[in-house]
Every structure is written in C-alpha cells, then in structure tokens.
Design a protein around this motif. Structure first.
Motif, PDB file in Angstrom:
ATOM      1  N   THR A   1     111.281  -3.267 -32.133  1.00 37.86           N
ATOM      2  CA  THR A   1     111.619  -1.932 -31.622  1.00 37.86           C
ATOM      3  C   THR A   1     112.860  -1.362 -32.311  1.00 37.86           C
ATOM      4  O   THR A   1     113.916  -2.018 -32.334  1.00 37.86           O
ATOM      5  CB  THR A   1     111.845  -1.976 -30.108  1.00 37.86           C
ATOM      6  OG1 THR A   1     110.656  -2.471 -29.465  1.00 37.86           O
ATOM      7  CG2 THR A   1     112.190  -0.598 -29.576  1.00 37.86           C
TER       8      THR A   1
ATOM      9  N   ASP B   1     109.469  -8.620 -31.406  1.00 36.74           N
ATOM     10  CA  ASP B   1     109.861  -7.269 -31.000  1.00 36.74           C
ATOM     11  C   ASP B   1     110.655  -6.606 -32.126  1.00 36.74           C
ATOM     12  O   ASP B   1     111.760  -7.031 -32.448  1.00 36.74           O
ATOM     13  CB  ASP B   1     110.701  -7.325 -29.730  1.00 36.74           C
ATOM     14  CG  ASP B   1     110.947  -5.941 -29.129  1.00 36.74           C
ATOM     15  OD1 ASP B   1     110.645  -4.926 -29.803  1.00 36.74           O
ATOM     16  OD2 ASP B   1     111.450  -5.884 -27.988  1.00 36.74           O
TER      17      ASP B   1
ATOM     18  N   ALA C   1     105.327  -1.574 -31.649  1.00 39.78           N
ATOM     19  CA  ALA C   1     106.681  -2.096 -31.835  1.00 39.78           C
ATOM     20  C   ALA C   1     106.745  -3.599 -31.612  1.00 39.78           C
ATOM     21  O   ALA C   1     107.681  -4.258 -32.064  1.00 39.78           O
ATOM     22  CB  ALA C   1     107.639  -1.387 -30.880  1.00 39.78           C
TER      23      ALA C   1
END
Length: 600
Positions: A211, A209, A237
C-alpha cells in the motif's frame, strides 16, 4: 538436552532455486529484524572487508589471500536488553564460519564478540551462539550467549569455507525473545516497502502489503527460479502468498515507480505419529529414556529435520517451553506426557497434538533383613514387613498371606510382595534365613603362658556366632587374644544378636609343665611366674591322692621336689592358685592347667 527455541526467526533452509538477497560486502549488509533471510548459497567475497588483515578474532586468512572466502553480511540493532543467540543452519557436509561484531561502522568493526571457525568434520548441521538445537551440549560449533543492551548495533559475517554451499538459514534465540517476542530487534533499520524476508509454515497465508499513498496501480511478480514473472490478475495493494519464492511489487504513482522485493519461505509442518502408552514396573530412582519414543513421534520423518520434545502440560508443549529431561526420573503412578515435534528449519512450524500415558507401577521395596536369629531363651521371632503397604498383597512360602509372620524354627522363609495396577503385576521377593542362637557358655580357656605376653583362647561347646572381649575392650569375632600380660583379666563372650552375654575372671600366670631336680642346674625347682601381679597369692601343691605337699607365696623361691627333706618320686602333681579379689574374698583361679610332672 534439547532446549526449544524461545523465539524463532527462521525461514526455509537450503533453498536453491529462488535466490534471496546475498551481499558480499559489509557496507551493503542486509538489515534484519523480526525475520531473517534465506540464502541460495554464497559466491565469492566482493571487496576485502578486512583490508588485508591476516586475522579477525578466530578467523584467519584462507586460500583467497584474505579472511573471506564466500561471504554474506547482515546487520541488526537491539531494541531491548537480554540474552541473545542464533543458529546458522546448513547442510551437514559443508563448512561454515561466522563472526559477530558489536559495531555501527564497517570501517571500525574491532574484534568480534563471538567467533567460530571449527571445521565440520563431525558433520553437524548448525553453528552459532547459545545452544545447539539438536541437543549436543558439548558442540564446539557453539559459543556462549551474548548479553545485549538496547540500541546496540551488530554486524554478522557468515563465511562458507568449503566452497560447497547449498545455503544457510539464520534463527535468533535467547531469553530476550521470551520477554520481548515482537520487538527484541529494531525494525526501523529495514526500509524496504515489503519489509524484511518472511518465514512461514506450510498452510499459512502470507499477506504482502504494498500500500502506497497516491498509487495509480500495482503489479505483482514472482520468481520461483526462472526469473520474475507477472502474476496475472494480481493488481491490488496486497497479495496473498501461498508458495515459497521471491516476490516483487511495482507501484506506479503520478511521479514515480516504486519497486520492492521480498523473499517468502514456507517450511514443512510436522505431523506427529501416534504414541503408544507405556506401562511398566519401576523402582525408586529409575529413569525412563524418552528418546525411545522419538521414532514413534517422528513416524518416518527425517530425524535431522525435526526434533521431538516432551512436556508435562499441553500449554508447555504448545509454547515449546520447559521440556522434560530425556532421562526422566519416574515418580510413580499415571502421568500424561505431551509431545511437541518441531521443525529444525523453522521451529514456528510444529505439532503438539499428541500425548501418551506413562504408567509407572512401583515394584515393592522390601525393607526387612534377609537374616534373622531366634534367641534360644525367647523361642520365637517376627520376620517380614512390619510397616506394610495396604495396596500390596503378601504371600509366604508357609502359605500365610500377612506382611509378617512369627517363626520358632530355624530354616528359610520366602515372602513374595505384589503390586498390581492396570493389569501390570510388579513383584519383589526375599528369603529370610532364620537361625537359632544359643546362650553363650564359656567351656574352657586355654592360656599359653611362661612369657611376658601370653596367648589366651576362649573355648565354647555351644553352637552359634559369638563375639569376644577382654577387660572391657571392643568386641572381636576371634576367640584368641594375644599379647596378654600376666595377672587377673576379665573375658566376655556374647551373642551378637542380643541373645545373652557371659564373663569370667581369669588369671594369667606361667609355670613349668615338667621340672627335674637332679642336680644338673636346669629346672631344679618348680614355681609359678607372675604371682606378683596378684593380691596375696597362695599356691598349694598336692599329690594324686590329694595329700598336701607344699604351700608357696610370691616370696618363695619354688619347690625342690621334696617333702619334709626327702625327695619325692617322679610322677604328676597337682596345684591350686588362690588370691584375694577386688571384693576382699579369697578366690581360686579358674581354667589353669593345674598339674605338672616331676622327672628325676
């Protein structure tokens, strides 16, 4: 005894093609927390982190002139208190050392709290703190557990001494991971966007991840040994990883590009083989070696890569706790043994789907004696089991099928006891030798006298094993008593099996078997020695026809061989000895050799 890892933080071992982060210097130590790195092998030591020191704990200078040869540095911070250890896995032909420092500053490491430098002449695959995962309880490559407190900083120095290095893995262990499985270590020290390196098992999907707030786009790359390559179509993402490798995300924002790397390692998940049920006879206290089932469980898998443990419940096998002792003490009956096969590279990769039945059929335990005696006066005796097991069957050599039988004759009687379960027959047998014991009878007593200490022998004509005692002392198996003082004694004879006991009162005195009143001064008179030990003794002498010749007391000087002043002829003479017993009765002494010879 193998102890399963209470909590494991391990990645793929000895993976060379995709290099993870390896730093040679303490100042750049890699922060680790919930997972640990995979290393493709160390190479050199960078700056001398020990500033020319000749030793640090157990570590000493190497051929490089410093303590380090090929080094890797890591740091971690404890978030909770408890027992902590770790395993450093490596190839068995390589020599690795380590030192663990409780410190927050590389310039002030101090002495290590744990240190190990033993060469690997044994060809082991692990060094560390705590317990060797292969089950070697006496391994010189393991140091004692560390008791940690929350908020402590540690530096871990790992050094390859052999210059042969295909990599190593780090695996945290200890009770702290049972009590705090998700936050034993403080992960705030890891600032990487993608987090610390990740350990996984084959078949798992690892979601990376990246993000980032304000991101314009994402680019994902992988390196499986030939450098980073753009992953086509990966522009979100997150990215799902299914294969081992080094992964990178490039996050573009209006103001900057953020680059973050992470290593993901997948380990093989073992598949436990089918295990056959075990049914066998056993005796109380017998053990079953569970190691004998390892080959079935591994089913061709490498025994150096996987370890098998056995558990009494499916829950324990799934969690990997409370392993049974490999030398398992059997309790009898049917048991289900649950099997867990675990990857030594990553104990989170395991299989606990198999089990087998352990049916220990108890071999009958016989409690009766193999020797028995029938007292002649009683005539019969019960032999065999008097407290039988109703689940067993009984068979005597006489044809009887009861646990015990009555016998009245001497001989050998064999009992076979059988316990049958699930088609398994367990037997025990015992032969009872039966003898008949006669009531003890004293037939004669031999007294070797004429001394201060005499010998007394008790004779019997009855057959059997007997015990003997004199004057109430302990019974003995010998019928001979030595060192007997003159006087009145009580001798006892008994059957050791309780078939009877007799006793007799005897008198031990001394007298000449031959005397010769011929004027040569030697043996001129005949007398009885030891009369003074008796109460009112009287000695009466007779000829062969029973004629009274002489009567003497303890005060007489003896008999000179004459009758009414005339010498008697050479021949044998008889005598009797009487005395007053404890009840006041005049009693004749028994078992005396009551004749002697006169020679002229």
């Amino acid at each position: 005894m193998f102890k399963p890892f209470l909590k494991t933080l391990l990645l793929l071992m000895f993976w060379q093609t995709a290099q993870a982060q390896v730093v040679q210097d303490c100042a750049d130590a890699i922060p680790i927390c919930s997972n640990t790195p995979i290393n493709g092998g160390t190479n050199g030591f960078g700056f001398d982190d020990f500033n020319g020191a000749t030793s640090s704990g157990c570590l000493e200078q190497t051929t490089t002139g410093g303590i380090e040869s090929n080094s890797a540095w890591y740091r971690f911070r404890t978030a909770e208190a408890g027992q902590l250890g770790f395993n450093i896995g490596h190839n068995s032909n390589e020599d690795w050392d380590f030192a663990l420092y409780r410190a927050s500053d590389c310039s002030n490491l101090g002495d290590p709290v744990r240190c190990n430098f033993f060469d690997n002449s044994e060809g082991t695959s692990f060094i560390g703190v705590g317990v060797d995962p292969t089950g070697d309880e006496d391994s010189v490559h393991y140091e004692d557990w560390v008791q940690v407190e929350a908020g402590e900083d540690y530096y871990l120095f790992i050094n390859n001494f052999s210059n042969l290095n295909s990599g190593f893995s780090i695996q945290f262990t200890g009770d702290i991971w049972v009590d705090y499985p998700n936050n034993a270590l403080d992960c705030s020290i890891v600032s990487n966007l993608l987090g610390p390196p990740i350990a996984a098992c084959e078949g798992d999907i690892v979601v990376l991840d990246g993000t980032t707030s304000g991101a314009i786009n994402y680019e994902w790359y992988s390196d499986t040994g030939i450098g980073y390559q753009l992953i086509t179509g990966a522009n979100g993402a997150t990215y799902n990883v299914e294969n081992s490798g080094q992964y990178r995300v490039v996050v573009n924002t209006p103001s900057e590009s953020i680059v973050s790397d992470v290593h993901v390692g997948f380990n093989e998940v073992p598949v436990t083989g089918m295990l056959v049920d075990e049914t066998f006879c056993y005796e109380a206290g017998l053990t079953f070696d569970l190691n004998e089932k390892n080959e079935e469980a591994l089913d061709g898998m490498d025994a150096d890569s996987f370890v098998v443990s056995y558990h009494s419940s499916q829950v324990d096998a799934d969690i990997g706790v409370n392993p049974m002792e490999k030398q398992y003490v059997l309790t009898g009956g049917d048991e289900t043994i649950y099997v867990r096969t675990t990857s030594l590279a990553n104990p989170d990769c395991y299989d606990a789907t198999q089990s087998f039945a352990l049916n220990a059929v108890e071999t009958p335990l016989l409690s009766f004696d193999a020797q028995a005696v029938i007292c002649e006066a009683v005539g019969s005796l019960e032999i065999g089991e008097t407290q039988p097991n109703p689940s067993y069957s009984y068979q005597w050599s006489t044809g009887e099928q009861t646990p015990s039988i009555m016998v009245s004759e001497a001989g050998e009687y064999t009992l076979i006891v059988t316990n049958q379960s699930n088609g398994t027959i367990c037997e025990a047998s015992r032969t009872v030798s039966v003898a008949i014991s006669n009531v003890p009878v004293i037939s004669s007593i031999d007294i070797e006298d004429m001394s201060v200490n005499n010998t007394v022998t008790i004779n019997t004509e009855t057959y059997g094993e007997y015990e003997f005692s004199m004057d109430g002392n302990d019974f003995q198996s010998s019928n001979v008593f030595e060192g007997v003082a003159p006087g009145v004694h009580t001798v006892s004879m008994r059957d050791p099996f309780g078939c009877g006991e007799v006793e007799e009162e005897i008198v031990v005195v001394g007298f000449l078997a031959i005397f010769s009143p011929n004027g040569d001064v030697l043996n001129e008179t005949w007398q009885v020695e030891g009369l003074s030990t008796l109460n009112a003794p009287i000695v009466t002498i007779y000829d062969r026809y029973g004629k009274l010749i002489k009567q003497m007391t303890e005060f007489d000087s003896g008999w000179d061989g004459s009758f009414k002043g005339k010498p008697l002829p050479s021949t044998d003479y008889w005598f009797k000895l009487s005395y007053v017993d404890d009840d006041g009765n005049r009693t004749y002494a028994k078992y005396l050799q009551s004749h002697f010879s006169l020679r002229r």
